[in-house]
Write a protein that holds these residues in place. Structure first.
Motif, short mmCIF file in Angstrom:
data_model
loop_
_atom_site.label_atom_id
_atom_site.label_comp_id
_atom_site.label_asym_id
_atom_site.label_seq_id
_atom_site.Cartn_x
_atom_site.Cartn_y
_atom_site.Cartn_z
N VAL A 34 0.84 -1.20 0.00
CA VAL A 34 0.00 0.00 0.00
C VAL A 34 0.87 1.25 0.00
O VAL A 34 0.64 2.19 -0.76
N ILE A 35 1.90 1.26 0.85
CA ILE A 35 2.78 2.43 0.93
C ILE A 35 3.46 2.67 -0.41
O ILE A 35 3.64 3.81 -0.84
N PHE A 36 3.82 1.59 -1.11
CA PHE A 36 4.46 1.75 -2.42
C PHE A 36 3.51 2.35 -3.45
O PHE A 36 3.96 2.89 -4.47
N PHE A 40 1.88 7.01 -6.53
CA PHE A 40 0.92 6.95 -7.62
C PHE A 40 -0.38 7.64 -7.21
O PHE A 40 -0.95 8.45 -7.97
N PHE A 41 -0.85 7.33 -6.02
CA PHE A 41 -2.11 7.88 -5.54
C PHE A 41 -2.04 9.40 -5.42
O PHE A 41 -2.96 10.12 -5.83
N PHE A 42 -0.95 9.91 -4.84
CA PHE A 42 -0.79 11.35 -4.71
C PHE A 42 -0.82 12.03 -6.09
O PHE A 42 -1.47 13.06 -6.27
N PRO A 163 3.23 3.15 -15.82
CA PRO A 163 2.40 3.04 -17.02
C PRO A 163 0.93 3.37 -16.77
O PRO A 163 0.28 4.01 -17.61
N LEU A 164 0.41 2.95 -15.62
CA LEU A 164 -0.99 3.26 -15.31
C LEU A 164 -1.18 4.75 -15.07
O LEU A 164 -2.17 5.35 -15.53
N LEU A 165 -0.24 5.37 -14.37
CA LEU A 165 -0.34 6.80 -14.11
C LEU A 165 -0.34 7.58 -15.43
O LEU A 165 -1.11 8.54 -15.58
#
Length: 382
Positions: A34-36, A40-42, A163-165
Motif C-alpha cells: 500500500v505504501i508503495f 501513484f495515488f498522490f 504506465p498506469l499513471l
C-alpha cells in the motif's frame, strides 16, 4: 476495445453528469505494498482534483482494502480520503453485490484496482463504472479501460505504477510526498506515547516484528536491546512499535530495557505512523512499519536480511537499508544460527545500525549536533 482516451480527458467529459463524483481505489493487501502505491495515488489525486476544481467540483475519494493494508487510511482527513472501506477479518472478502447495488444508486466516476481483487473488478464492470483501471496479472484486463502489470517485474514496486499513471493523467512522473498526520490522521498516538511515560523529549522508534521469519534481526533479544541501550545512552527515549502478533516479543524486549516505552499492539497503523513522523529516527526490519517510517520523511534505517533492496527498499529521502556480509568476515561473532535462514541480518551489529542512523539524522538536520557521545564501555559491548 479500441482507442481509449486518457483518464483525465475522459474525467473532464464525465464530470458534468456527476453531482458528487467519487473515485474508488482498491489498494493491495499488505501494508508495504500500500505504501508503495502512495506516490501513484498522490499524483493521481493532484491531476484529477485539478480537473474537478476547474469545473467547480470536488472529488470524493474512497479507499477499499484489507484490514492490514488499507487501514493506513482509516483515520485520514476527509479531504484526503473521505471514506475507508475496510474488509473486516484477515480472510474476509468484499461483497460485490452490495457494491453493485450501491454503485448503481450512486455510481462512482472511476474505479482503480491496484490489487488482484476479481470481485471488485466484476462489480465495477457490472455497475458500468465509466472509468475502470486495474492490474491484469489475474487475466481480467477485459474488465478495464486502462491496464497495467504489477507482478514479477525487475524494477522497484513503486515504479510499476508509472504506465498506469501515464494512462490516467497523461504523465508517468511519480513524486514522493511525506505521509503526515495532517492527511493520514493518527494524532491519538501521541497521547498513547504520553500515557506510556513520554516526557516530550527526542525518541527513536524500533519496529522489530514481521511475519517473514527470515526478515528478522536474529538473535533478536541481544540485537534489539543492544541498540536500545545505545540510544538511551545518547539521551534518546526508546519506543517499541508493533502489531498484535508482536506483543509477546515486545514485552520481552521492553522488560530488558529499563525505561523504554512499549506500545506494541496498542496503536492503530495511522497512530504508529504519526509517532514515527516525529521521531529523531526510526529502525525496523523489512516490515510494513519500515515503509510507513520511511514514508514520513524521517531518518529510517532498515535491517534487511533477505529481501531484495532493488525491488522493495523503503521509499523516502532519508531511508537506508543495511545487510551483513554473505559469509563470516573479519571478527564476525559465531551466532549458531542456521544458514537456512537465507539472511545476513544477524551479521549486522547494533553499533553499525546506530552509526548509520546517526549519519542519516546528520544529513537530515544539516549537521545539527547529534546526541551525546557514547561511553566507550557501551561501544565495546555493542
Amino acid at each position: 476495445m479500441g482507442q481509449v482516451k486518457p483518464g483525465h480527458e475522459r474525467l473532464r467529459e464525465l464530470l458534468p453528469a456527476f453531482e458528487q463524483p467519487e473515485v474508488w481505489i482498491r489498494f493491495p493487501r499488505q501494508l508495504g505494498d500500500v505504501i508503495f502505491s502512495i506516490p501513484f495515488f498522490f499524483a493521481l489525486q493532484r491531476s484529477w482534483n485539478a480537473v474537478a476544481e476547474a469545473q467547480g467540483k470536488k472529488i470524493r475519494w474512497v479507499a477499499v482494502g484489507h484490514a492490514i493494508g488499507a487501514a493506513i487510511f482509516s483515520e485520514a482527513h476527509p479531504d484526503f480520503i473521505a471514506e475507508s472501506v475496510i474488509e473486516a477479518g484477515r480472510d474476509q472478502k468484499p461483497d460485490p453485490w452490495a457494491l453493485v447495488a450501491r454503485w448503481r444508486t450512486r455510481p462512482p466516476v472511476a474505479f482503480v484496482n491496484l490489487s488482484q481483487s476479481a470481485r471488485l473488478a466484476f462489480a465495477a464492470w457490472l455497475a458500468r463504472v465509466p472509468i475502470r483501471a486495474g492490474d491484469t496479472d489475474n487475466h481480467l484486463g477485459f474488465l478495464y479501460h486502462h491496464t497495467f502489470t504489477y507482478r514479477d517485474l525487475p524494477i522497484h514496486i513503486v515504479r510499476r505504477y508509472e504506465p498506469l499513471l501515464a494512462q490516467l493523467t497523461g504523465s508517468s512522473r511519480l513524486e514522493w510526498t511525506p505521509m503526515r498526520p495532517a492527511q493520514f490522521g493518527g494524532q491519538g498516538g501521541f497521547e498513547l506515547l504520553r500515557q506510556a511515560g513520554w516526557k516530550g523529549g527526542p525518541y527513536v522508534t524500533l519496529s522489530f516484528g514481521t511475519r517473514g521469519y527470515n526478515k528478522r534481526w536474529f538473535p533478536e533479544l541481544p540485537q534489539w536491546t543492544g541498540f536500545a541501550r545505545l540510544a538511551q545512552a545518547a539521551g534518546l527515549e526508546v519506543v517499541w512499535l508493533g502489531g498484535p502478533d508482536e506483543v509477546e516479543l515486545g514485552g520481552q524486549l521492553a522488560a530488558q530495557v529499563s525505561g523504554s516505552l512499549n506500545l506494541t499492539g496498542r496503536t492503530s497503523i495511522p497512530q504508529a505512523c504519526a509517532i514515527q513522523s516525529e521521531a529523531w529516527g526510526n529502525v525496523a526490519v523489512d516490515t510494513g512499519l519500515a515503509h510507513t517510517a520511511a514514508g514520513t520523511g524521517r531518518p529510517t534505517l532498515t535491517v534487511n536480511g533477505a529481501s531484495p533492496e532493488e525491488l522493495i527498499n523503503p521509499l523516502g529521502p532519508f531511508a537506508l537499508s543495511v545487510r551483513g556480509p554473505c559469509i563470516d568476515a573479519g571478527e564476525s561473532r559465531t551466532t549458531g544460527l542456521k544458514v537456512e535462514l537465507d539472511s545476513t541480518a544477524f551479521r549486522v551489529s547494533p553499533l553499525r545500525v546506530w552509526n548509520l542512523l546517526q549519519g542519516l539524522v546528520a544529513e537530515h538536520d544539516g549537521g545539527r549536533k547529534l546526541p551525546a557521545e557514547l561511553p566507550e564501555a557501551l561501544r565495546e559491548r555493542a
